[in-house]
Design a protein around this motif. Structure first.
Motif, PDB file in Angstrom:
ATOM      1  N   LYS A 139      30.696 -99.307  31.398  1.00 32.62           N
ATOM      2  CA  LYS A 139      30.569 -99.245  32.855  1.00 32.62           C
ATOM      3  C   LYS A 139      30.952-100.580  33.490  1.00 32.62           C
ATOM      4  O   LYS A 139      31.604-100.625  34.529  1.00 32.62           O
ATOM      5  CB  LYS A 139      29.142 -98.859  33.244  1.00 32.62           C
ATOM      6  N   LYS A 146      34.743-100.872  33.298  1.00 30.97           N
ATOM      7  CA  LYS A 146      35.373-100.011  34.296  1.00 30.97           C
ATOM      8  C   LYS A 146      35.258-100.620  35.693  1.00 30.97           C
ATOM      9  O   LYS A 146      36.214-100.592  36.481  1.00 30.97           O
ATOM     10  CB  LYS A 146      34.750 -98.621  34.261  1.00 30.97           C
ATOM     11  N   ARG A 187      38.338-101.574  38.104  1.00 28.09           N
ATOM     12  CA  ARG A 187      38.461-101.028  39.459  1.00 28.09           C
ATOM     13  C   ARG A 187      38.604-102.151  40.488  1.00 28.09           C
ATOM     14  O   ARG A 187      39.383-102.043  41.436  1.00 28.09           O
ATOM     15  CB  ARG A 187      37.234-100.180  39.797  1.00 28.09           C
ATOM     16  N   PRO A 223      40.113 -85.302  39.025  1.00 29.79           N
ATOM     17  CA  PRO A 223      39.263 -86.445  38.674  1.00 29.79           C
ATOM     18  C   PRO A 223      38.757 -86.421  37.236  1.00 29.79           C
ATOM     19  O   PRO A 223      38.607 -87.475  36.611  1.00 29.79           O
ATOM     20  CB  PRO A 223      38.104 -86.353  39.681  1.00 29.79           C
ATOM     21  N   ARG A 224      38.473 -85.227  36.704  1.00 30.17           N
ATOM     22  CA  ARG A 224      37.991 -85.166  35.322  1.00 30.17           C
ATOM     23  C   ARG A 224      39.084 -85.613  34.356  1.00 30.17           C
ATOM     24  O   ARG A 224      38.814 -86.335  33.397  1.00 30.17           O
ATOM     25  CB  ARG A 224      37.536 -83.739  35.005  1.00 30.17           C
ATOM     26  N   ARG A 232      41.471 -87.732  35.025  1.00 31.70           N
ATOM     27  CA  ARG A 232      41.607 -89.186  35.160  1.00 31.70           C
ATOM     28  C   ARG A 232      40.499 -89.908  34.404  1.00 31.70           C
ATOM     29  O   ARG A 232      40.734 -90.929  33.737  1.00 31.70           O
ATOM     30  CB  ARG A 232      41.600 -89.592  36.639  1.00 31.70           C
ATOM     31  N   GLU A 233      39.287 -89.378  34.507  1.00 32.41           N
ATOM     32  CA  GLU A 233      38.152 -89.985  33.811  1.00 32.41           C
ATOM     33  C   GLU A 233      38.371 -90.009  32.300  1.00 32.41           C
ATOM     34  O   GLU A 233      38.155 -91.033  31.634  1.00 32.41           O
ATOM     35  CB  GLU A 233      36.882 -89.208  34.154  1.00 32.41           C
ATOM     36  N   GLU A 235      41.261 -92.435  31.305  1.00 33.58           N
ATOM     37  CA  GLU A 235      40.817 -93.831  31.350  1.00 33.58           C
ATOM     38  C   GLU A 235      39.939 -94.159  30.148  1.00 33.58           C
ATOM     39  O   GLU A 235      40.085 -95.219  29.525  1.00 33.58           O
ATOM     40  CB  GLU A 235      40.076 -94.087  32.655  1.00 33.58           C
ATOM     41  N   GLU A 236      39.037 -93.233  29.797  1.00 31.54           N
ATOM     42  CA  GLU A 236      38.183 -93.471  28.631  1.00 31.54           C
ATOM     43  C   GLU A 236      39.025 -93.566  27.359  1.00 31.54           C
ATOM     44  O   GLU A 236      38.787 -94.439  26.501  1.00 31.54           O
ATOM     45  CB  GLU A 236      37.143 -92.357  28.498  1.00 31.54           C
TER      46      GLU A 236
END
Length: 405
Positions: A5, A8, A12, A335-336, A338-339, A342-343
């Motif tokens: 977190k 991230k 961002r 969005p899912r 993208r999430e 990124e992970e």
């Protein structure tokens, strides 16, 4: 989880400050923490980063440029019973980058290939015993930390040592991954046409640097403006392929237009997310490899003099920005996806084999989100087509400047 977190949040913050893509910003943040792979932190080009490990006296940008730098191959493959699959290869293609870069730089190297696993293992051991790194072409999806599609997609990795029964494999991270020898041999044997392909550097660079970059630029310009394969598929390459892509993206009625070809909600989702991947991470560096190639042209300009390289570099930076905007806009409604993307990028760069289980979960999850309404799809395609048309115009100017260089 807390560390992820925090990472991230830092990424961002950098994205908001610089306008970089997630992958670019991630690499810069990891570099600042001393955790990024060696090489240009924002380059993100897999093969060039591997070469930089072997030839640290050359920048990742220079090595990417010597290997051919950029290209554009666009194709949509259709198989009965499946949704169409779109692919863009934004780096030089189909000539493998690493041998091309070594040849243009005049770096003495050895290429070995055999159909025999026993002979291949012996060659690997001999290379390592001689104190050299072995660059091996393996099946990407046979590596436990790169799960994916069930076909033998090629990927170069660097074998830096053997430790007992394990092979030490350098891939995306700065630290090598451990892989049992048997599993490595399975991945190394997965490619029928390139089974057990091995390249090792045996001497220093010997070519005149100015002549090397001049030849590399000429090859890239030829690939962008002329035939690549010498057959009918050439319409999919270079500026021709780029115009074909932009035209089909904006075609609302034709059979090959994206509005009809990807009308099914799942097909549309796959096309949009695949577009994002192909312009930012798969077979490319972020921004369709254009920002990294611009950095190569900056270095080339110092060697060649004149202003043509500087003009081409500026245009390719502009084009790279447009390609990244296309990628970001294509992924924006999901969005899912993208999430998870990124992970996946974070885990490959920070944990590698240690996160193989989670990476398999991500690959198996499927992030389908939808459906978007017809008006939403039409509006999105129109936006993307307008951006693509702008990118093509910039690319045509850039190619002209490249020929002048």
């Amino acid at each position: 989880m807390t560390d992820r977190k925090h990472l991230k949040r830092r990424v961002r913050e950098r994205m908001a400050r610089t306008g970089e893509s997630y992958t670019d910003a991630l690499r810069h943040v990891l570099a600042a923490r001393g955790a990024a792979p060696e090489g240009h932190p924002a380059g993100g080009h897999h093969d060039a980063a591997l070469l930089h490990h072997l030839l640290p006296g050359h920048s990742e940008a220079m090595l990417a440029g010597l290997g051919g730098g950029i290209g554009f191959m666009y194709a949509v493959f259709e198989y009965k019973g499946h949704h169409p699959m779109m692919t863009i290869v934004a780096q030089a293609h189909p000539e493998p980058m690493i041998p091309a870069a070594l040849a243009r730089a005049g770096v003495a190297h050895e290429v070995r290939q055999t159909g025999s696993a026993r002979v291949a293992e012996r060659a690997l051991r001999e290379t390592l015993q001689a104190g050299r790194t072995a660059v091996c072409r393996v099946g990407r999806f046979s590596l436990p930390w790169r799960p994916g599609l069930p076909f033998p997609d090629p990927l170069e990795v660097a074998v830096v040592g053997l430790d007992g029964g394990d092979v030490l494999v350098r891939d995306a991270r700065s630290e090598p991954e451990r892989l049992p020898l048997g599993e490595f041999m399975t991945a190394w044997s997965a490619l029928k046409k390139a089974r057990h392909h091995l390249v090792s550097v045996t001497g220093p660079a010997g070519a005149d640097p100015a002549e090397a970059v001049r030849k590399a630029i000429a090859a890239t310009a030829a690939g962008m403006t002329g035939p690549v394969l010498g057959n009918a598929f050439d319409v999919n390459f270079g500026l021709s392929g780029m115009n074909r892509f932009a035209g089909q993206l904006g075609d609302a009625r034709g059979r090959t237009g994206w509005a009809r070809r990807f009308a099914h909600p799942e097909a549309f989702f796959t096309a949009m997310t695949r577009l994002h991947e192909c312009l930012e991470s798969e077979y490319t560096a972020p921004g369709a490899t254009r920002p990294l190639y611009a950095a190569f042209l900056d270095e080339a300009g110092v060697l060649l003099g004149g202003t043509a390289c500087a003009r081409a570099a500026g245009l390719y930076r502009e084009a790279g920005g447009l390609w990244s905007r296309i990628a970001a806009r294509a992924a924006e409604p999901f969005p899912r996806y993208r999430e998870l993307a990124e992970e996946k990028a974070e885990l490959l760069l920070t944990e590698g084999a240690g996160a193989a289980g989670r990476l398999r979960e991500i690959a198996a999850t499927g992030a389908y989100e939808g459906p978007l309404g017809e008006d939403e799809r039409s509006g999105l395609l129109a936006e993307l087509a307008e951006l693509a048309a702008r990118a093509v115009r910039v690319e045509e100017e850039a190619a002209a400047a490249l020929r002048a260089a």
